[in-house]
Write a protein that holds these residues in place. Structure first.
Motif, PDB file in Angstrom:
ATOM      1  N   LEU A  83      -6.844   2.119  -4.897  1.00 15.69           N
ATOM      2  CA  LEU A  83      -6.285   2.934  -5.988  1.00 15.69           C
ATOM      3  C   LEU A  83      -6.265   2.149  -7.295  1.00 15.69           C
ATOM      4  CD1 LEU A  83      -3.263   4.713  -4.255  1.00 15.69           C
ATOM      5  CD2 LEU A  83      -5.415   5.749  -4.980  1.00 15.69           C
ATOM      6  N   VAL A  84      -5.883   0.890  -7.236  1.00 20.02           N
ATOM      7  CA  VAL A  84      -5.870   0.046  -8.434  1.00 20.02           C
ATOM      8  C   VAL A  84      -7.296  -0.145  -8.956  1.00 20.02           C
ATOM      9  CG1 VAL A  84      -5.399  -2.286  -9.279  1.00 20.02           C
ATOM     10  CG2 VAL A  84      -3.710  -1.113  -7.875  1.00 20.02           C
ATOM     11  N   TYR A  85      -8.246  -0.392  -8.047  1.00 22.64           N
ATOM     12  CA  TYR A  85      -9.634  -0.583  -8.461  1.00 22.64           C
ATOM     13  C   TYR A  85     -10.198   0.676  -9.122  1.00 22.64           C
ATOM     14  CZ  TYR A  85     -14.434  -2.248  -8.424  1.00 22.64           C
ATOM     15  OH  TYR A  85     -15.683  -2.644  -8.813  1.00 22.64           O
ATOM     16  N   ASP A  86      -9.809   1.846  -8.604  1.00 23.81           N
ATOM     17  CA  ASP A  86     -10.277   3.121  -9.155  1.00 23.81           C
ATOM     18  C   ASP A  86      -9.440   3.584 -10.339  1.00 23.81           C
ATOM     19  OD1 ASP A  86     -12.377   3.339  -7.361  1.00 23.81           O
ATOM     20  OD2 ASP A  86     -11.184   4.451  -5.901  1.00 23.81           O
ATOM     21  N   GLU A  87      -8.530   2.729 -10.809  1.00 28.28           N
ATOM     22  CA  GLU A  87      -7.686   2.983 -11.969  1.00 28.28           C
ATOM     23  C   GLU A  87      -6.767   4.184 -11.788  1.00 28.28           C
ATOM     24  OE1 GLU A  87     -10.333   3.133 -15.308  1.00 28.28           O
ATOM     25  OE2 GLU A  87     -10.887   1.025 -15.085  1.00 28.28           O
ATOM     26  N   ILE A  88      -6.306   4.364 -10.573  1.00 31.67           N
ATOM     27  CA  ILE A  88      -5.262   5.345 -10.295  1.00 31.67           C
ATOM     28  C   ILE A  88      -3.982   4.529 -10.210  1.00 31.67           C
ATOM     29  CG2 ILE A  88      -4.436   7.112  -8.700  1.00 31.67           C
ATOM     30  CD1 ILE A  88      -7.322   7.400  -7.707  1.00 31.67           C
ATOM     31  N   ILE A  89      -3.265   4.512 -11.298  1.00 34.32           N
ATOM     32  CA  ILE A  89      -2.135   3.600 -11.421  1.00 34.32           C
ATOM     33  C   ILE A  89      -0.896   4.216 -10.776  1.00 34.32           C
ATOM     34  CG2 ILE A  89      -0.688   2.303 -13.031  1.00 34.32           C
ATOM     35  CD1 ILE A  89      -3.685   1.484 -12.988  1.00 34.32           C
ATOM     36  N   THR A  90      -0.345   3.502  -9.867  1.00 32.81           N
ATOM     37  CA  THR A  90       0.914   3.854  -9.226  1.00 32.81           C
ATOM     38  C   THR A  90       1.497   2.568  -8.656  1.00 32.81           C
ATOM     39  OG1 THR A  90       1.975   5.362  -7.674  1.00 32.81           O
ATOM     40  CG2 THR A  90      -0.137   4.432  -7.002  1.00 32.81           C
ATOM     41  N   ASP A  91       2.756   2.596  -8.287  1.00 33.10           N
ATOM     42  CA  ASP A  91       3.346   1.377  -7.745  1.00 33.10           C
ATOM     43  C   ASP A  91       3.263   1.367  -6.218  1.00 33.10           C
ATOM     44  OD1 ASP A  91       5.179   3.412  -7.539  1.00 33.10           O
ATOM     45  OD2 ASP A  91       6.923   2.159  -7.889  1.00 33.10           O
ATOM     46  N   PHE A  92       3.310   0.178  -5.662  1.00 36.05           N
ATOM     47  CA  PHE A  92       3.130  -0.002  -4.219  1.00 36.05           C
ATOM     48  C   PHE A  92       4.255   0.655  -3.429  1.00 36.05           C
ATOM     49  CE2 PHE A  92       3.393  -2.346  -0.198  1.00 36.05           C
ATOM     50  CZ  PHE A  92       2.089  -2.155   0.255  1.00 36.05           C
ATOM     51  N   GLU A  93       5.467   0.628  -3.956  1.00 34.60           N
ATOM     52  CA  GLU A  93       6.597   1.228  -3.244  1.00 34.60           C
ATOM     53  C   GLU A  93       6.402   2.730  -3.077  1.00 34.60           C
ATOM     54  OE1 GLU A  93       7.128  -0.917  -5.906  1.00 34.60           O
ATOM     55  OE2 GLU A  93       7.537  -2.615  -4.602  1.00 34.60           O
ATOM     56  N   ARG A  94       5.850   3.375  -4.093  1.00 36.47           N
ATOM     57  CA  ARG A  94       5.587   4.819  -4.006  1.00 36.47           C
ATOM     58  C   ARG A  94       4.543   5.113  -2.940  1.00 36.47           C
ATOM     59  NH1 ARG A  94       2.532   8.757  -7.674  1.00 36.47           N
ATOM     60  NH2 ARG A  94       3.320  10.734  -6.913  1.00 36.47           N
ATOM     61  N   ILE A  95       3.496   4.303  -2.905  1.00 34.39           N
ATOM     62  CA  ILE A  95       2.461   4.481  -1.882  1.00 34.39           C
ATOM     63  C   ILE A  95       3.054   4.270  -0.501  1.00 34.39           C
ATOM     64  CG2 ILE A  95       0.300   3.517  -0.986  1.00 34.39           C
ATOM     65  CD1 ILE A  95       0.022   5.239  -3.522  1.00 34.39           C
ATOM     66  N   GLU A  96       3.897   3.263  -0.377  1.00 34.99           N
ATOM     67  CA  GLU A  96       4.516   2.974   0.915  1.00 34.99           C
ATOM     68  C   GLU A  96       5.396   4.128   1.385  1.00 34.99           C
ATOM     69  OE1 GLU A  96       5.739  -1.184   2.921  1.00 34.99           O
ATOM     70  OE2 GLU A  96       6.590  -0.771   0.958  1.00 34.99           O
ATOM     71  N   THR A  97       6.122   4.764   0.464  1.00 29.64           N
ATOM     72  CA  THR A  97       6.953   5.901   0.868  1.00 29.64           C
ATOM     73  C   THR A  97       6.119   7.141   1.144  1.00 29.64           C
ATOM     74  OG1 THR A  97       7.372   6.460  -1.448  1.00 29.64           O
ATOM     75  CG2 THR A  97       9.026   5.109  -0.328  1.00 29.64           C
ATOM     76  N   LEU A  98       5.022   7.330   0.414  1.00 36.97           N
ATOM     77  CA  LEU A  98       4.149   8.485   0.676  1.00 36.97           C
ATOM     78  C   LEU A  98       3.475   8.385   2.037  1.00 36.97           C
ATOM     79  CD1 LEU A  98       2.366   9.112  -2.751  1.00 36.97           C
ATOM     80  CD2 LEU A  98       4.098  10.525  -1.657  1.00 36.97           C
ATOM     81  N   ILE A  99       3.072   7.171   2.406  1.00 39.82           N
ATOM     82  CA  ILE A  99       2.394   6.981   3.689  1.00 39.82           C
ATOM     83  C   ILE A  99       3.405   6.920   4.823  1.00 39.82           C
ATOM     84  CG2 ILE A  99       1.017   5.370   5.056  1.00 39.82           C
ATOM     85  CD1 ILE A  99      -0.453   4.654   2.466  1.00 39.82           C
ATOM     86  N   GLY A 100       4.493   6.198   4.608  1.00 39.52           N
ATOM     87  CA  GLY A 100       5.467   6.018   5.684  1.00 39.52           C
ATOM     88  C   GLY A 100       4.840   5.200   6.795  1.00 39.52           C
ATOM     89  N   GLY A 101       4.919   5.676   8.009  1.00 40.66           N
ATOM     90  CA  GLY A 101       4.268   5.021   9.135  1.00 40.66           C
ATOM     91  C   GLY A 101       2.967   5.720   9.475  1.00 40.66           C
ATOM     92  N   LEU A 102       2.137   5.053  10.243  1.00 38.02           N
ATOM     93  CA  LEU A 102       0.858   5.631  10.657  1.00 38.02           C
ATOM     94  C   LEU A 102       0.945   6.091  12.102  1.00 38.02           C
ATOM     95  CD1 LEU A 102      -1.719   3.081   9.179  1.00 38.02           C
ATOM     96  CD2 LEU A 102      -0.895   5.201   8.176  1.00 38.02           C
TER      97      LEU A 102
END
Length: 175
Positions: A83-102
């Motif tokens: 996401l960072v490489y593709d310039e989709i800026i967001t914070d890691f904590e938000r990604i972690e909460t969106l994904i949760g567990g696998l």
């Protein structure tokens, strides 16, 4: 919140301990379900993981059996890095909460996503000839190339239904 990842039959054989039986009552998060398949570069196991809604692709390279116990962290770090490489800026904590567990589930036979993955694997084979070994392949750049290709994500045949995976993921994350 749990994120389902449906593994192909090939990948399922390698990660038997992680695959859970499918339960239909689980609700997906905003990202929806993902599909994962395995491919080999220089006899090293790599995973191609794609989002079913946006066809956004992440490549996990050189996955060993010892990496499976930390696969959630590997996936989250690879997703955030892409996401960072593709310039989709967001914070890691938000990604972690969106994904949760696998949750690794058996295949769901999603033919559309499987078709996209097979097409992306053909692109990777072409680029493998160009770059040579796995160490020389810039995986984030190659994933970005795949995510930047025009795709059709709508039900109709309108020009507005064509987009890129990067734009679709930006729209999904910036609701």
């Amino acid at each position: 919140m749990r994120t389902p990842i449906h593994a192909t039959k090939k990948l399922e054989k390698l990660i038997k301990k992680l695959v859970k039986p499918q339960s239909s009552n689980e609700a997906c998060g905003i990202l929806g379900k993902w599909n994962a398949t395995i491919f080999y570069v220089d006899r090293k196991k790599c995973w191609l993981v794609s989002n079913a809604r946006t066809q956004y692709v992440i490549i996990l390279t050189d996955i060993k059996a010892s990496d499976l116990r930390d696969i959630e962290d590997v996936f989250k770090n690879a997703f955030y890095g892409q996401l960072v490489y593709d310039e989709i800026i967001t914070d890691f904590e938000r990604i972690e909460t969106l994904i949760g567990g696998l949750d690794f589930l058996p295949t769901d036979n999603d033919r559309k996503t499987t078709g996209f993955q097979n097409h992306r694997l053909q692109d990777l084979k072409l680029w493998q000839c160009q770059f040579g070994s796995l160490e020389n392949m810039p995986m984030k750049e190659l994933s970005s190339r795949m995510n930047g290709m025009p795709i059709h994500l709508g039900a109709g045949k309108k020009m507005s239904d064509y987009t890129t995976s990067i734009d679709a993921m930006k729209t999904l994350l910036n609701f």
